[in-house]
Design a protein around this motif. Structure first.
Motif: not given
Length: 725
Positions: A291, A300, A350
């Motif tokens: 993250l 991401r 994620l």
């Protein structure tokens, strides 16, 4: 020979037209194709060709052709699909759906060849026949057995063979020896079946015309004295492109225009990131940092943009009183299953960390969502549509994560694909937000609905042009509202290769449309003596081509200069050459080719290839040389030159992309406008002296930035800087 007349009010065609509501252009395409099939003497090596763009409605059109052919003397239609079970199933389900009424009324038999019953009755054999056959050895063996052993009466009927997605797999043209062996076995099987049929016609359906155009005259099959003659079209009919179609023009041309929704679609990713997500290596990336780690920053960002974009579209649909759609996102970077598993782990991590952050780190997830919202909002603002507030979007993102609206699916085997197809043969979207990871799903022809995100990393060097373009699952008929939240992620190198392929495709397609495919495109290369010579097109490595057409711009993009100490003497040398040739004037002047080449070579020496994107200076110089020398004007051996100094453009644009328009300041005196006004028969070379300041992401050294503008009267030319063995 007298042109055939056809029955356009027959039972099958009339019924299908009523069901599908074909417009006039599509009907004209269908009817013209059948007239040609009946009228032209199509030989084994000269079939008809139905040419359409990727995801443009080719299947819908050839189904109409099949119906019309049934009303005009054909009794059997054999549809050859690319050799995957998934595509064969999709085609079979589509045909069953389209011909459902006729099928229910026992007027047509529709079978996958591998499921064809062994005990068909005479009553069944007297119906029309639709057979779906993969271009695969066992399928073709079974087809041959069905036609000539079990049900020989079928071979005496009039047969229409439709080669769907006709490409290198069906014409025996490829690169590697093993592929040549495998593919030509299939081509030979198809050839053998066609020869034994009593009466047949052959229609190829393709979005990649170069696969038919770029062929050697003879193809020798490995380990055999037999020579397979390449297929050359007897006629070509173009599938009409209707409003709402989004293809390469949008992704690679319109995207270059400021204030266009398309200009927001491409997001560059780094080569290093592709290596990180290829295989697990904790020295490079720790998954628990998914993250926050910069190592997967683009992936991401892509996932967050997809979630936010999907939420926004669902809110817009709901607020408009419509049923919210489900959306899809693709990660396609590797063929290997191990890479897919690693990528699935990353994306799942994620997802879990995003969900955990709702309680544990709400500030972080709030910032991530806000960043994506700002990104998506920029393109949404160009539409006259309602934009949900940031607060609404944050609430819906929280809900989507808490209620598990985000489904992550790894697809890397045919078994997986078949389990995931819906009743129409498309990939089933099971939740509001669907992420697919793998390679198999991108096989040509497999449809993925409502695609608004595509993270792509396959290396174009290892693929034929048709394969890479067919991976472009984002092509097709797309609502403008979806395009406003759509994003495409790949490296600049891959994007540039795909852009070159699009340009090549467009140039050759234009030649087909003008009916000049046999003489409308020039292929050139440089020989060992550095002279430009004609090039055998079937030797092209298509990611290494440069397509020249009227008023095209060629320029280095993404480069970095050397350091001031190293390049200042070279820049001074360039200054002197230009000063001598121009006499200090800013007016356009004629520059002899030899001096122009010297200047470009010197400019190349001021760039640092290791610090930025490499510049294909060979293609630049060769193109300039070809365009200067191949002219009937009195200016042969020269280029127009336009010089501008004291420019201070940045290396990186505000959107994070490389600057690609150093030559387009607004106003009547725009050097690009001037270049296009004078470049009639020879090219124009724009030379821009830049300050190269550090705060503009350069290295504090002045440098020259060249732009070549091809002349108005340029004949389409394909130059290859690299030729296959």
């Amino acid at each position: 020979m007298e042109t055939k007349t056809i029955n356009t009010n027959g039972y099958f065609y009339k019924g299908l037209c009523e069901k599908n509501g074909y417009d006039d252009k599509t009907r004209d395409c269908i009817e013209t194709t059948v007239i040609n099939l009946l009228d032209k003497e199509t030989s084994l090596n000269r079939p008809g060709m139905l040419l359409g763009k990727i995801q443009s409605g080719k299947t819908r059109t050839f189904i109409g052709i099949t119906a019309l052919s049934f009303d005009n003397g054909y009794d059997v239609a054999i549809v050859l699909t690319k050799g995957t079970r998934a595509l064969a199933q999709q085609t079979y389900e589509r045909l069953k759906s389209e011909f459902e009424d006729f099928y229910r009324n026992d007027e047509i038999q529709i079978h996958d060849i591998m499921s064809l019953p062994d005990n068909l009755s005479q009553w069944e054999l007297e119906q029309k026949f639709l057979l779906v056959v993969k271009k695969e050895t066992n399928n073709l063996k079974r087809l041959k057995d069905a036609l000539f052993v079990r049900y020989p009466e079928l071979s005496h009927k009039k047969v229409l063979i439709i080669d769907d997605e006709a490409d290198f797999a069906s014409i025996g043209f490829t690169r590697t020896k093993q592929e040549i062996i495998d593919i030509n076995v299939i081509a030979g099987q198809i050839d053998d079946i066609r020869k034994q049929l009593f009466q047949s016609d052959f229609l190829q359906v393709t979005a990649t015309p170069y696969s038919l155009y770029l062929q050697p005259e003879d193809i020798k099959i490995e380990g055999s004295l037999k020579t397979f003659k390449p297929i050359k079209p007897a006629f070509t009919v173009l599938v009409p492109i209707h409003e709402g179609y989004i293809g390469g023009d949008y992704y690679f041309e319109e995207s270059q225009e400021e204030n266009s929704i398309a200009s927001y679609i491409y997001h560059p990713i780094s080569e290093d990131e592709l290596l990180v997500i290829k295989k697990q290596n904790r020295h490079k990336f720790k998954i628990e940092e998914a993250l926050t780690s910069r190592k997967i920053e683009s992936l991401r960002k892509a996932i967050l943009n997809f979630i936010v974009g999907g939420v926004i579209r669902r809110l817009q649909e709901k607020n408009s009183g419509n049923r919210p759609k489900k959306y899809s996102f693709i990660v396609h970077t590797e063929q290997g299953k191990a890479a897919h598993e690693w990528q699935e782990n990353i994306v799942n991590e994620l997802k879990e960390q995003l969900r955990d952050s709702l309680d544990e780190n709400p500030v972080l997830i709030s910032q991530l969502v806000e960043d994506s919202y700002k990104d998506i909002k920029e393109s949404l603002k160009l539409l006259d549509r309602q934009i949900p507030s940031l607060e609404e979007v944050k609430f819906e993102v929280d809900l989507a994560l808490k209620k598990d609206y985000l489904m992550i699916t790894k697809v890397n085997s045919e078994k997986d694909v078949n389990q995931l197809l819906d009743e129409t043969g498309q990939l089933k979207l099971r939740t509001p937000l669907n992420i697919f990871i793998g390679g198999q799903i991108l096989d040509r022809g497999i449809t993925i609905g409502n695609l608004i995100g595509f993270y792509y990393g396959r290396n174009p060097k290892s693929f034929q042009q048709d394969t890479v373009l067919q991976h472009s699952r984002m092509f097709g008929y797309r609502p403008i509202e979806d395009l406003a939240v759509t994003r495409f992620y790949t490296t600049l190198r891959i994007y540039d290769a795909m852009k070159k392929m699009h340009e090549f495709d467009s140039a050759l397609r234009e030649a087909f449309e003008k009916g000049s495919q046999n003489n409308g495109v020039v292929f050139i290369q440089k020989d060992s003596q550095n002279k430009i010579i004609p090039c055998n097109p079937n030797k092209l490595l298509l990611s290494k081509t440069t397509t020249l057409k009227p008023f095209k711009r060629l320029l280095p993009i993404g480069f970095q200069t050397g350091y001031k100490t190293n390049i200042s003497p070279i820049v001074k040398q360039i200054d002197q050459l230009i000063e001598k040739a121009s006499h200090g004037s800013e007016k356009p002047f004629l520059l002899d080719l030899e001096t122009a080449i010297s200047i470009i070579n010197l400019i190349k020496n001021t760039y640092d290839d290791e610090a930025g994107e490499p510049w294909d200076v060979v293609s630049f110089i060769s193109s300039m040389e070809y365009l200067s020398l191949n002219t009937t004007s009195n200016y042969e051996g020269n280029v127009w030159c336009i010089v501008r100094k004291n420019r201070n453009i940045g290396r990186i644009r505000n959107d994070g992309k490389y600057e690609h328009s150093p030559d387009t300041p607004k106003g009547e005196n725009s050097e690009l406008k001037i270049a296009r006004s004078i470049a009639k028969d020879i090219p124009a070379l724009i030379l821009l002296r830049q300050k190269g300041e550090i705060d503009k992401n350069w290295r504090g050294a002045e440098f020259w930035w060249p732009v070549l503008v091809t002349p108005e009267n340029t004949k389409t030319v394909i130059f290859s800087s690299d030729i296959s063995d």
